[in-house]
Design a protein around this motif. Sequence first.
Motif, PDB file in Angstrom:
ATOM      1  N   LEU A 149       0.804  -1.212   0.000  1.00 44.28           N
ATOM      2  CA  LEU A 149       0.000   0.000   0.000  1.00 44.28           C
ATOM      3  C   LEU A 149       0.840   1.266   0.000  1.00 44.28           C
ATOM      4  N   GLU A 150       1.946   1.272   0.729  1.00 44.58           N
ATOM      5  CA  GLU A 150       2.792   2.469   0.756  1.00 44.58           C
ATOM      6  C   GLU A 150       3.328   2.775  -0.636  1.00 44.58           C
ATOM      7  N   GLN A 153       0.403   3.977  -2.812  1.00 43.49           N
ATOM      8  CA  GLN A 153       0.010   5.339  -2.466  1.00 43.49           C
ATOM      9  C   GLN A 153       0.995   6.362  -3.025  1.00 43.49           C
ATOM     10  N   GLU A 157       0.102   9.230  -5.763  1.00 47.31           N
ATOM     11  CA  GLU A 157       0.301  10.649  -5.498  1.00 47.31           C
ATOM     12  C   GLU A 157       1.283  11.267  -6.487  1.00 47.31           C
ATOM     13  N   TRP A 170      -6.768   5.480  -4.558  1.00 47.10           N
ATOM     14  CA  TRP A 170      -6.127   6.286  -3.518  1.00 47.10           C
ATOM     15  C   TRP A 170      -7.007   6.383  -2.283  1.00 47.10           C
ATOM     16  N   VAL A 173      -6.766   3.018  -0.403  1.00 48.43           N
ATOM     17  CA  VAL A 173      -5.464   2.887   0.261  1.00 48.43           C
ATOM     18  C   VAL A 173      -5.440   3.751   1.513  1.00 48.43           C
ATOM     19  N   SER A 174      -5.996   4.964   1.418  1.00 47.27           N
ATOM     20  CA  SER A 174      -6.041   5.856   2.577  1.00 47.27           C
ATOM     21  C   SER A 174      -6.889   5.259   3.695  1.00 47.27           C
ATOM     22  N   THR A 177      -4.845   2.501   5.445  1.00 52.72           N
ATOM     23  CA  THR A 177      -3.653   2.962   6.175  1.00 52.72           C
ATOM     24  C   THR A 177      -4.004   3.958   7.269  1.00 52.72           C
TER      25      THR A 177
END
Length: 511
Positions: A149-150, A153, A157, A170, A173-174, A177
Amino acid sequence: MLTRSFLVGLAVGLSAIPAVADEPLSAIDWLSNSVTAPAAPAVVALPEADIANSAAPETITVRPLGAPSIDAVGLLPASTTGLPPNLWGSSPTAELARLISAEHVDTLPAIQKLLYTLLLAELDPPIDSDGKNQLLLARLDKLLELGALEQAQALLERAGPTDPELFRRWFDVSLLTGHEDRACAAMRASPGIAPTFPARIFCLARGGDWNAAALTLETGKALGYLSDQEDALLLLFLDPEMADSEKPFVPPSRPSPLVFRMLEAIGEPLPTTSLPLAFAQADLRSTTGWKAQIEAAERLARRGAISANRLLGVYTQRLPAASGGIWERVDAVQEFDVAMLSGDPGAIAKTLPKAWAAMESAELEAPFAELYGERLSRLPLPAETAEMVFHIGLLSDSYELIAAARDQASGTDALLQAVAKGQIEGISARGATASAVIEAFSNPALSAPMEDALAQQKLGEALLRAIRLITDGARGDVSDVTEGLALLRRVGLEDTARRAALELLILERRG
């Protein structure tokens, strides 16, 4: 307290809220329906004619000259990856996206690392890239499938999640996390992003506007934009007293991140062990129990989604208060790590076998070797641990130096030493896997289709096919391994080929 009948009456005046457009199908079927997709332009059917009205080809890709393609976005520049900028060459975007989607995430660590490189590399877009982000979406969905995920993301971005399909990923994922407030703020600040009713209600409630959230819920229900299950969950999320106690909410077997977070908010969290790997990232938060954190960290480290150091950090948070199962593995790693910190060869030799066996049982040998392989090779350890230490060292970044420093080995270790040094001449070994590896390093012939792909400047496509060959070969048909490794060596990925071969021989992965 607002009543449902009052809110339904108000819904009539709000019927201008746009309907939810059909979402395009996604390879990641658990993504939230968080934003509506723009409606496709109407297509007017013209009567067929016997005379052609154009001499142009049937399909034309149009892109303004000099316009950047989001398919080219990446996190790793060519100076880092060593890959040529025109890696995708003349391969069709649709074929590249299909190959990426078809790649198995359960593969050898070295091949997994190569896949990550291809997914994150900054490269020229395919020659037919048309602005629909097909290749970028395939790369993102594979990262989500890997639980990375990092990385996903950061890639989103870098691209700018202004397109509905990019924003959708996005947003999810947010949610996973723990950055849902940031995602809701971005949704409110993006007039081009039209949220669906569940996402709009969730974000209104997160922003503290409970009356507006309740009104929007009733509007969506009255206009038929919410299913009965969505309505029941949103009622529970906004106010449990408004829910129908006679019909308890039954969570879906395949929840979206939005459903996952709402269930968590009402005190009914779902265990992530049976959910797609990306959900395991939610268990790494400090609010989660230690056992769940350990299980999540192991799953993610196995797929290369988190670093070996982060795995070790989770293992060593505190002393285990129980025994058996996962706690035996934690205890073994902690004892060995303390021994390594002490530098006492006797303590290290005593705790190493148990720790290594624990890592083998969890298929976490690669992170363990990354942490300790090179350091172990420099210690004066007893002879009975020599073979184990040698194998661990060959799975580390220092494999070539460790192989060169050892005296002439015999048997299987002689083959391992030869592969690590890239000097296979005169080496023989028994077994199908060993024979496949020797063939790849002594007679690296490629099939006609693979030769054609290279000749047609389809290097990226060839690499994706090689990844699949090696992965399938490790699962059974070792003849595939030979061509996959040979392709890697032909195009200059010697380090990846050697490491994959060593892992095949040492780890004996079979899927």
